[in-house]
Design a protein around this motif. Structure first.
Motif, PDB file in Angstrom:
ATOM      1  N   PHE A  28       0.836  -1.202   0.000  1.00 22.40           N
ATOM      2  CA  PHE A  28       0.000   0.000   0.000  1.00 22.40           C
ATOM      3  C   PHE A  28       0.869   1.250   0.000  1.00 22.40           C
ATOM      4  CE2 PHE A  28      -2.215   3.389   2.241  1.00 22.40           C
ATOM      5  CZ  PHE A  28      -3.416   3.451   1.559  1.00 22.40           C
ATOM      6  N   MET A  29       1.897   1.272   0.841  1.00 24.47           N
ATOM      7  CA  MET A  29       2.770   2.441   0.918  1.00 24.47           C
ATOM      8  C   MET A  29       3.490   2.683  -0.396  1.00 24.47           C
ATOM      9  SD  MET A  29       2.224   3.556   3.972  1.00 24.47           S
ATOM     10  CE  MET A  29       3.512   4.780   4.115  1.00 24.47           C
ATOM     11  N   LYS A  30       3.816   1.611  -1.111  1.00 24.17           N
ATOM     12  CA  LYS A  30       4.537   1.745  -2.381  1.00 24.17           C
ATOM     13  C   LYS A  30       3.631   2.208  -3.514  1.00 24.17           C
ATOM     14  CE  LYS A  30       8.177  -1.706  -1.570  1.00 24.17           C
ATOM     15  NZ  LYS A  30       8.710  -3.016  -2.004  1.00 24.17           N
ATOM     16  N   SER A  31       2.390   1.717  -3.520  1.00 17.26           N
ATOM     17  CA  SER A  31       1.544   1.914  -4.702  1.00 17.26           C
ATOM     18  C   SER A  31       0.477   2.996  -4.551  1.00 17.26           C
ATOM     19  CB  SER A  31       0.862   0.596  -5.073  1.00 17.26           C
ATOM     20  OG  SER A  31       0.013   0.145  -4.029  1.00 17.26           O
ATOM     21  N   ALA A  32       0.057   3.286  -3.314  1.00 15.24           N
ATOM     22  CA  ALA A  32      -1.053   4.218  -3.112  1.00 15.24           C
ATOM     23  C   ALA A  32      -0.520   5.625  -2.854  1.00 15.24           C
ATOM     24  CB  ALA A  32      -1.917   3.762  -1.941  1.00 15.24           C
ATOM     25  N   HIS A  33      -0.551   6.450  -3.885  1.00 13.46           N
ATOM     26  CA  HIS A  33      -0.094   7.829  -3.747  1.00 13.46           C
ATOM     27  C   HIS A  33      -1.244   8.768  -3.381  1.00 13.46           C
ATOM     28  CE1 HIS A  33       3.583   6.291  -5.443  1.00 13.46           C
ATOM     29  NE2 HIS A  33       2.926   5.877  -6.509  1.00 13.46           N
ATOM     30  N   SER A  34      -2.442   8.351  -3.690  1.00 15.24           N
ATOM     31  CA  SER A  34      -3.632   9.119  -3.334  1.00 15.24           C
ATOM     32  C   SER A  34      -4.804   8.148  -3.258  1.00 15.24           C
ATOM     33  CB  SER A  34      -3.910  10.219  -4.366  1.00 15.24           C
ATOM     34  OG  SER A  34      -4.210   9.656  -5.636  1.00 15.24           O
ATOM     35  N   GLY A  35      -5.915   8.627  -2.710  1.00  9.90           N
ATOM     36  CA  GLY A  35      -7.081   7.750  -2.617  1.00  9.90           C
ATOM     37  C   GLY A  35      -8.295   8.488  -2.110  1.00  9.90           C
ATOM     38  N   ARG A  36      -9.447   7.835  -2.293  1.00  8.18           N
ATOM     39  CA  ARG A  36     -10.701   8.364  -1.748  1.00  8.18           C
ATOM     40  C   ARG A  36     -11.596   7.194  -1.366  1.00  8.18           C
ATOM     41  NH1 ARG A  36     -12.470  10.007  -7.191  1.00  8.18           N
ATOM     42  NH2 ARG A  36     -12.002  12.182  -6.701  1.00  8.18           N
ATOM     43  N   ALA A  37     -12.441   7.415  -0.361  1.00  8.04           N
ATOM     44  CA  ALA A  37     -13.336   6.363   0.111  1.00  8.04           C
ATOM     45  C   ALA A  37     -14.456   6.984   0.931  1.00  8.04           C
ATOM     46  CB  ALA A  37     -12.587   5.332   0.949  1.00  8.04           C
ATOM     47  N   VAL A  38     -15.489   6.195   1.163  1.00 10.41           N
ATOM     48  CA  VAL A  38     -16.533   6.520   2.139  1.00 10.41           C
ATOM     49  C   VAL A  38     -16.138   5.853   3.450  1.00 10.41           C
ATOM     50  CG1 VAL A  38     -18.976   6.206   2.724  1.00 10.41           C
ATOM     51  CG2 VAL A  38     -18.302   6.729   0.360  1.00 10.41           C
ATOM     52  N   GLN A 177     -10.023   5.525  24.854  1.00 13.58           N
ATOM     53  CA  GLN A 177     -11.068   5.705  23.844  1.00 13.58           C
ATOM     54  C   GLN A 177     -10.650   5.013  22.551  1.00 13.58           C
ATOM     55  OE1 GLN A 177     -13.574   9.475  23.189  1.00 13.58           O
ATOM     56  NE2 GLN A 177     -11.972   9.693  21.648  1.00 13.58           N
ATOM     57  N   ARG A 178     -11.567   4.256  21.974  1.00 12.80           N
ATOM     58  CA  ARG A 178     -11.280   3.498  20.756  1.00 12.80           C
ATOM     59  C   ARG A 178     -12.110   4.038  19.593  1.00 12.80           C
ATOM     60  NH1 ARG A 178      -8.827  -1.225  19.959  1.00 12.80           N
ATOM     61  NH2 ARG A 178      -8.801  -1.634  22.215  1.00 12.80           N
ATOM     62  N   SER A 179     -11.439   4.233  18.474  1.00 12.06           N
ATOM     63  CA  SER A 179     -12.097   4.716  17.267  1.00 12.06           C
ATOM     64  C   SER A 179     -11.914   3.681  16.169  1.00 12.06           C
ATOM     65  CB  SER A 179     -11.506   6.063  16.836  1.00 12.06           C
ATOM     66  OG  SER A 179     -12.121   6.524  15.653  1.00 12.06           O
ATOM     67  N   ALA A 180     -13.030   3.126  15.696  1.00 12.30           N
ATOM     68  CA  ALA A 180     -13.003   2.108  14.644  1.00 12.30           C
ATOM     69  C   ALA A 180     -13.521   2.727  13.352  1.00 12.30           C
ATOM     70  CB  ALA A 180     -13.855   0.905  15.035  1.00 12.30           C
ATOM     71  N   ILE A 181     -12.667   2.795  12.348  1.00  5.94           N
ATOM     72  CA  ILE A 181     -13.023   3.383  11.063  1.00  5.94           C
ATOM     73  C   ILE A 181     -13.053   2.281  10.011  1.00  5.94           C
ATOM     74  CG2 ILE A 181     -12.382   5.062   9.288  1.00  5.94           C
ATOM     75  CD1 ILE A 181     -10.904   6.627  11.433  1.00  5.94           C
ATOM     76  N   ARG A 182     -14.154   2.221   9.262  1.00  7.71           N
ATOM     77  CA  ARG A 182     -14.284   1.236   8.188  1.00  7.71           C
ATOM     78  C   ARG A 182     -14.465   1.980   6.869  1.00  7.71           C
ATOM     79  NH1 ARG A 182     -12.461  -0.844  11.796  1.00  7.71           N
ATOM     80  NH2 ARG A 182     -13.061  -2.762  12.900  1.00  7.71           N
ATOM     81  N   PHE A 183     -13.652   1.600   5.877  1.00  7.03           N
ATOM     82  CA  PHE A 183     -13.684   2.239   4.573  1.00  7.03           C
ATOM     83  C   PHE A 183     -14.419   1.354   3.576  1.00  7.03           C
ATOM     84  CE2 PHE A 183      -9.677   3.680   6.558  1.00  7.03           C
ATOM     85  CZ  PHE A 183      -9.900   5.045   6.551  1.00  7.03           C
ATOM     86  N   THR A 184     -15.210   1.979   2.706  1.00 10.31           N
ATOM     87  CA  THR A 184     -15.866   1.265   1.615  1.00 10.31           C
ATOM     88  C   THR A 184     -15.648   2.055   0.327  1.00 10.31           C
ATOM     89  OG1 THR A 184     -17.979   2.387   2.054  1.00 10.31           O
ATOM     90  CG2 THR A 184     -17.638   0.232   3.091  1.00 10.31           C
TER      91      THR A 184
END
Length: 210
Positions: A28-38, A177-184
């Motif tokens: 991911f670090m090598k290939s993902a230079h930008s991104g978007r998600a919900v 405090q725990r924060s759970a983030i899910r991307f779709t």
């Protein structure tokens, strides 16, 4: 003895699977230079005085461009905006019409996107975080990152991947405090508009600079 052998074999097999999580992070670090998600974010605070666990859920959109730029646009239940432009971290609360500006270098450790959006590569991540693969859970491969600096608010982060795709962040802070983030709908390397990571305080907003 058979139980011991079985346990060793299961552990060895699990170790091989866990290693895939770290490999997914590296890819991911090598290939993902930008991104978007919900995204959907659930924040759980530790119970107090025998009270039930409290959880708050919010949702919105997320964009990033490495290194050092990201945007969390919270739409439900309240409008909020967090923008890192490479120099400053901006937080806009629409209900209060209030903007908080902080130097990005000082503020990134407390933001959920810092781990993935700020570091240019895995080597840079290792300079600030102790990284290790942890057991698969909920159908995801996980990597745990623990900050090497112990004086910040961030205690640990788990990064989850599905099929090599970024799918989740689980953040635990020093207050429990725990924060759970899910991307779709994650899209990697899209063409993002030029002004995506530019923020200008709305007219009439109170601006607090820290």
């Amino acid at each position: 003895m058979k139980k011991i052998i079985a346990t060793v074999l299961i552990a060895a097999g699990a170790g091989a699977a866990w290693a895939d999580g770290l490999k997914s992070l590296e890819n991911f670090m090598k290939s993902a230079h930008s991104g978007r998600a919900v995204f959907t974010q659930t924040v759980t605070s530790p119970p107090k005085d025998g009270q039930a666990v409290r959880a708050k859920t919010s949702s919105g959109t997320f964009e990033f461009q490495r290194p050092g730029r990201f945007r969390f646009s919270y739409q439900k239940p309240f409008e909020q905006l967090i923008v890192a432009d490479g120099t400053s971290l901006w937080l806009f609360d629409a209900d209060l019409n209030q903007v908080t500006q902080r130097a990005q270098t000082q503020a990134l450790g407390s933001t959920p996107a810092a781990l993935l959006a700020s570091a240019p590569d895995l080597a840079a991540l290792r300079a600030d975080f102790a990284l290790e693969s942890v057991p698969d859970q909920d159908g995801l491969q996980w990597v745990q990152a623990v900050p090497k600096a112990r004086d910040g608010q961030l205690k640990s982060v788990r990064v989850g991947f599905a099929g090599g795709q970024l799918a989740a962040l689980d953040i635990l802070d020093s207050f429990g405090q725990r924060s759970a983030i899910r991307f779709t709908g994650m899209q990697l390397n899209p063409e993002l508009p030029a002004g995506t990571f530019t923020f200008k305080p709305p007219q009439g907003a109170d601006v607090l600079r820290q």
